[in-house]
Design an enzyme around this catalytic site. Structure first.
Site, PDB file in Angstrom:
ATOM      1  N   ASP A  16     -10.916   2.564   4.226  1.00  0.00           N
ATOM      2  CA  ASP A  16     -11.089   1.065   4.237  1.00  0.00           C
ATOM      3  C   ASP A  16     -12.531   0.734   4.122  1.00  0.00           C
ATOM      4  O   ASP A  16     -13.229  -0.215   3.782  1.00  0.00           O
ATOM      5  CB  ASP A  16     -10.454   0.361   5.172  1.00  0.00           C
ATOM      6  CG  ASP A  16      -9.231  -0.200   5.094  1.00  0.00           C
ATOM      7  OD1 ASP A  16      -8.781  -0.467   3.794  1.00  0.00           O
ATOM      8  OD2 ASP A  16      -8.434  -0.535   6.063  1.00  0.00           O
ATOM      9  N   LYS A  62       1.012  -1.283   0.109  1.00  0.00           N
ATOM     10  CA  LYS A  62       0.230   0.013  -0.092  1.00  0.00           C
ATOM     11  C   LYS A  62       0.774   1.241  -0.142  1.00  0.00           C
ATOM     12  O   LYS A  62       0.536   2.155  -0.699  1.00  0.00           O
ATOM     13  CB  LYS A  62      -1.042  -0.023   1.362  1.00  0.00           C
ATOM     14  CG  LYS A  62      -1.917  -1.055   1.061  1.00  0.00           C
ATOM     15  CD  LYS A  62      -2.851  -1.359   2.418  1.00  0.00           C
ATOM     16  CE  LYS A  62      -3.749  -2.747   2.307  1.00  0.00           C
ATOM     17  NZ  LYS A  62      -4.402  -2.973   3.433  1.00  0.00           N
ATOM     18  N   GLN A 106      -3.994  -1.678   9.722  1.00  0.00           N
ATOM     19  CA  GLN A 106      -4.243  -2.981   8.905  1.00  0.00           C
ATOM     20  C   GLN A 106      -4.847  -4.220   9.919  1.00  0.00           C
ATOM     21  O   GLN A 106      -4.455  -4.274  11.199  1.00  0.00           O
ATOM     22  CB  GLN A 106      -2.566  -3.404   8.647  1.00  0.00           C
ATOM     23  CG  GLN A 106      -2.503  -4.779   7.946  1.00  0.00           C
ATOM     24  CD  GLN A 106      -3.124  -4.647   6.598  1.00  0.00           C
ATOM     25  OE1 GLN A 106      -3.036  -3.670   5.991  1.00  0.00           O
ATOM     26  NE2 GLN A 106      -3.792  -5.838   6.056  1.00  0.00           N
TER      27      GLN A 106
END
Ligand SMILES: NC(=O)c1ccc[n+]([C@@H]2O[C@H](COP(=O)([O-])OP(=O)(O)OC[C@H]3O[C@@H](n4cnc5c(N)ncnc54)[C@H](OP(=O)(O)O)[C@@H]3O)[C@@H](O)[C@H]2O)c1
Length: 291
Positions: free
Chosen positions: A119, A52, A96
């Protein structure tokens, strides 16, 4: 059978974003800035976060990687997120997953400001997605939708079977495929570990999205001729022939399924890169919305 090439589509998506960032720079506007929070040293999480951050660099975004010890307290992590919420230079925040057991995923997700939740896991954003409103769509299902769109696959009226009902993949995928529009307008069956007759349901499906995390679960005899198969699974299985010591396996047995499909995603090189491309799109959107 045609391969749905996630590397190719993600590159096209990132190229498009790179041009948009260049335009922001020309106009003297703020460029997107993603903050990635990584707790602990889980090998797979390290790899995903690194990918990412690398994508941010390729496109021209700013990125900040915040590495935290495994034993960080929940309160400390929440206060770090609150600081990121308040930082006007940060447009998107991702934490994460999975997190260590002593930290509640739910509390962490709920603490991220919905306007920075790239997200798309915050209940506000999930609610907006369910209602078909403009929002951040969770990156993996969003990436799959972008891929179907890129290949101009008309999903109208198709029977879709989604295997897995997690909040990050299966459930949002089922909602997106059932929504009005293209890709969409499918009749969706969402399945899970208690589903009866899964092979039979799959055999009747025009589209199968496999997101259960069991390597090679979907076999050729579970798929009808001409089906579209999207393999979300990524499991590391020991493989002494690889330098890393493991191979990545999808949830679909490619060798037996691919010959029957009209379209199929490979693992690796399918959904994985599209997840990152979708996250990059969400980050751009957050920057534009927030400034
Ligand atoms: N490519 C990418 O970018 C990407 C992104 C995210 C995840 N993934 C991968 O996708 C896979 C799924 O991830 P996830 O986070 O959604 O996993 P998860 O949270 O573990 O959810 C798995 C889902 O599969 C269901 N399931 C388990 N065994 C089943 C069975 N035998 N038959 C039918 N359903 C079954 C579970 O049912 P219950 O609800 O009944 O337990 C659950 O809903 C993993 O391999 C993960 O690594 C890939």
């Amino acid at each position: 059978m045609q391969i749905l090439d996630g590397l190719l589509v993600s590159k096209a998506t990132k190229d498009e974003l790179r041009l948009k960032v260049a335009q922001l720079v020309t106009e003297g506007k703020k460029i997107p800035h993603l903050a990635a929070v990584l707790v602990g040293t889980n090998g797979a999480s390290e790899t995903y976060v690194a990918a990412k951050v690398k994508a941010c660099q390729e496109i021209g975004y700013k990125s900040t990687l915040i590495r935290l010890e495994d034993d960080i307290s929940e309160n400390k992590l929440l206060s770090i997120i609150e600081d990121l919420n308040l930082d006007p230079d940060i447009d998107g925040i991702l934490v994460q997953l999975p997190l260590p057991k002593h930290i509640s995923d739910e509390k962490v997700i709920n603490t991220i400001l919905p306007s920075k939740d790239v997200d798309g896991f915050h209940p506000v954003n999930v609610g907006r997605m369910v209602q078909g409103l403009d929002t951040f769509i969770p990156a993996t299902p969003y990436g799959i939708m972008l891929m179907l769109e890129h290949y101009r696959i008309n999903t109208k009226g198709m029977q879709a079977v989604v295997i897995g009902r997690s909040n990050i993949v299966g459930r949002p995928m089922s909602i997106l495929l059932s929504q009005s529009g293209n890709p969409g307008n499918c009749t969706v069956t969402i399945t899970h570990s208690h589903t009866k007759n899964l092979p039979e349901l799959c055999r009747n499906a025009d589209i199968i999205v496999a997101a259960l995390g069991i390597p090679e679960f979907v076999k050729g005899d579970m798929v009808k001729d001409g089906a579209i198969v999207i393999d979300v699974g990524i499991t590391r299985v020991p493989d002494a022939t690889k330098k890393s010591g493991f191979a990545l396996k999808g949830d679909v047995e490619f060798a037996t399924v691919a010959p029957k499909c009209s379209f199929i995603t490979p693992v690796p090189g399918g959904v994985g890169p599209m997840t990152i491309a979708a996250l990059m799109k969400n980050t751009f959107k957050a920057c534009v919305n927030n400034n």
